[in-house]
Design a protein around this motif. Structure first.
Motif, PDB file in Angstrom:
ATOM      1  N   VAL A  15      51.996  35.530  39.340  1.00  0.00           N
ATOM      2  CA  VAL A  15      52.995  36.593  39.302  1.00  0.00           C
ATOM      3  C   VAL A  15      53.153  37.248  37.939  1.00  0.00           C
ATOM      4  CG1 VAL A  15      54.300  35.724  41.258  1.00  0.00           C
ATOM      5  CG2 VAL A  15      54.844  34.891  38.970  1.00  0.00           C
ATOM      6  N   ALA A  16      52.697  36.625  36.876  1.00  0.00           N
ATOM      7  CA  ALA A  16      52.804  37.224  35.549  1.00  0.00           C
ATOM      8  C   ALA A  16      51.979  38.507  35.518  1.00  0.00           C
ATOM      9  CB  ALA A  16      52.317  36.251  34.491  1.00  0.00           C
ATOM     10  N   PRO A  17      52.435  39.492  34.752  1.00  0.00           N
ATOM     11  CA  PRO A  17      51.713  40.781  34.728  1.00  0.00           C
ATOM     12  C   PRO A  17      50.216  40.659  34.450  1.00  0.00           C
ATOM     13  CG  PRO A  17      53.790  41.000  33.596  1.00  0.00           C
ATOM     14  CD  PRO A  17      53.648  39.540  33.935  1.00  0.00           C
ATOM     15  N   ARG A  18      49.841  39.793  33.534  1.00  0.00           N
ATOM     16  CA  ARG A  18      48.411  39.673  33.226  1.00  0.00           C
ATOM     17  C   ARG A  18      47.638  38.974  34.317  1.00  0.00           C
ATOM     18  NH1 ARG A  18      49.712  35.323  28.737  1.00  0.00           N
ATOM     19  NH2 ARG A  18      49.598  33.476  30.041  1.00  0.00           N
ATOM     20  N   GLU A  19      48.341  38.361  35.268  1.00  0.00           N
ATOM     21  CA  GLU A  19      47.679  37.674  36.368  1.00  0.00           C
ATOM     22  C   GLU A  19      47.591  38.543  37.625  1.00  0.00           C
ATOM     23  OE1 GLU A  19      50.290  34.322  36.438  1.00  0.00           O
ATOM     24  OE2 GLU A  19      48.859  33.092  35.334  1.00  0.00           O
ATOM     25  N   GLN A  20      48.089  39.756  37.555  1.00  0.00           N
ATOM     26  CA  GLN A  20      48.068  40.633  38.717  1.00  0.00           C
ATOM     27  C   GLN A  20      46.650  40.955  39.173  1.00  0.00           C
ATOM     28  OE1 GLN A  20      50.642  41.763  40.746  1.00  0.00           O
ATOM     29  NE2 GLN A  20      51.629  40.117  39.630  1.00  0.00           N
ATOM     30  N   VAL A  21      45.732  41.094  38.243  1.00  0.00           N
ATOM     31  CA  VAL A  21      44.336  41.357  38.606  1.00  0.00           C
ATOM     32  C   VAL A  21      43.796  40.187  39.413  1.00  0.00           C
ATOM     33  CG1 VAL A  21      41.996  41.657  37.714  1.00  0.00           C
ATOM     34  CG2 VAL A  21      43.888  42.920  36.686  1.00  0.00           C
ATOM     35  N   GLN A  22      44.055  38.974  38.930  1.00  0.00           N
ATOM     36  CA  GLN A  22      43.590  37.797  39.653  1.00  0.00           C
ATOM     37  C   GLN A  22      44.236  37.700  41.027  1.00  0.00           C
ATOM     38  OE1 GLN A  22      41.166  36.140  38.367  1.00  0.00           O
ATOM     39  NE2 GLN A  22      40.964  34.658  40.009  1.00  0.00           N
ATOM     40  N   ARG A  23      45.506  38.048  41.113  1.00  0.00           N
ATOM     41  CA  ARG A  23      46.210  38.022  42.395  1.00  0.00           C
ATOM     42  C   ARG A  23      45.562  39.001  43.376  1.00  0.00           C
ATOM     43  NH1 ARG A  23      51.512  36.833  44.359  1.00  0.00           N
ATOM     44  NH2 ARG A  23      52.129  38.282  45.978  1.00  0.00           N
ATOM     45  N   ALA A  24      45.228  40.184  42.891  1.00  0.00           N
ATOM     46  CA  ALA A  24      44.580  41.181  43.754  1.00  0.00           C
ATOM     47  C   ALA A  24      43.226  40.680  44.244  1.00  0.00           C
ATOM     48  CB  ALA A  24      44.430  42.505  43.009  1.00  0.00           C
ATOM     49  N   ILE A  25      42.494  40.007  43.380  1.00  0.00           N
ATOM     50  CA  ILE A  25      41.192  39.464  43.772  1.00  0.00           C
ATOM     51  C   ILE A  25      41.364  38.398  44.852  1.00  0.00           C
ATOM     52  CG2 ILE A  25      39.233  38.080  42.964  1.00  0.00           C
ATOM     53  CD1 ILE A  25      39.557  39.591  40.246  1.00  0.00           C
ATOM     54  N   VAL A  26      42.308  37.498  44.653  1.00  0.00           N
ATOM     55  CA  VAL A  26      42.548  36.437  45.639  1.00  0.00           C
ATOM     56  C   VAL A  26      42.956  37.037  46.972  1.00  0.00           C
ATOM     57  CG1 VAL A  26      44.072  34.499  46.232  1.00  0.00           C
ATOM     58  CG2 VAL A  26      43.085  34.658  43.940  1.00  0.00           C
ATOM     59  N   ARG A  27      43.857  38.018  46.944  1.00  0.00           N
ATOM     60  CA  ARG A  27      44.334  38.633  48.184  1.00  0.00           C
ATOM     61  C   ARG A  27      43.222  39.388  48.910  1.00  0.00           C
ATOM     62  NH1 ARG A  27      48.670  36.093  50.067  1.00  0.00           N
ATOM     63  NH2 ARG A  27      50.570  36.576  48.955  1.00  0.00           N
ATOM     64  N   THR A  28      42.366  40.099  48.174  1.00  0.00           N
ATOM     65  CA  THR A  28      41.278  40.807  48.861  1.00  0.00           C
ATOM     66  C   THR A  28      40.279  39.815  49.452  1.00  0.00           C
ATOM     67  OG1 THR A  28      40.156  41.174  46.735  1.00  0.00           O
ATOM     68  CG2 THR A  28      41.395  43.020  47.654  1.00  0.00           C
ATOM     69  N   ASP A  29      40.030  38.719  48.756  1.00  0.00           N
ATOM     70  CA  ASP A  29      39.156  37.686  49.320  1.00  0.00           C
ATOM     71  C   ASP A  29      39.771  37.092  50.586  1.00  0.00           C
ATOM     72  OD1 ASP A  29      37.328  38.102  47.326  1.00  0.00           O
ATOM     73  OD2 ASP A  29      37.792  36.259  46.220  1.00  0.00           O
ATOM     74  N   GLN A  30      41.064  36.898  50.562  1.00  0.00           N
ATOM     75  CA  GLN A  30      41.759  36.387  51.745  1.00  0.00           C
ATOM     76  C   GLN A  30      41.660  37.395  52.888  1.00  0.00           C
ATOM     77  OE1 GLN A  30      45.958  35.784  51.240  1.00  0.00           O
ATOM     78  NE2 GLN A  30      46.097  34.425  52.995  1.00  0.00           N
ATOM     79  N   ALA A  31      41.807  38.667  52.583  1.00  0.00           N
ATOM     80  CA  ALA A  31      41.687  39.704  53.615  1.00  0.00           C
ATOM     81  C   ALA A  31      40.272  39.728  54.204  1.00  0.00           C
ATOM     82  CB  ALA A  31      42.052  41.071  53.037  1.00  0.00           C
TER      83      ALA A  31
END
Length: 95
Positions: A15-31
């Motif tokens: 959830v930290a701002p610098r982790e948003q890129v990683q979050r987007a990657i994880v979510r797209t992989d999940q999708a």
């Protein structure tokens, strides 16, 4: 569905701002996994979050993964949930 739960927990932890890129990657992989498991509607719901994350965090990798996931949704291109995703992507990212 245990794998989906693990992905969800992993993504929620980023959830930290610098982790948003990683979050987007994880979510797209999940999708992508959901698409391949025959659940394109659920995948599209996740991709809405990825659109927002890509817009706010930037990053080339999330954009590439988002584009790849959208390509995987082509068989459902006439469905409302895909049209809504396309509209959201156009509104937020201009693509």
């Amino acid at each position: 569905m245990i794998t989906h739960d693990r992905f969800a927990v992993s993504a929620a932890a980023l959830v930290a701002p610098r982790e948003q890129v990683q979050r987007a990657i994880v979510r797209t992989d999940q999708a992508l996994a959901r698409i391949r498991m025959g659940d394109p509607r659920s995948a599209a719901e996740l991709l809405h979050e990825c659109v927002v994350a890509s817009a706010t965090a930037g990053g080339r990798v999330p954009a590439i993964r988002l584009r790849r996931a959208r390509v995987e949704l082509r068989p459902w291109r006439r469905e409302d949930f895909v049209a809504e995703l396309d509209d959201h992507q156009m509104d937020v990212l201009g693509t």
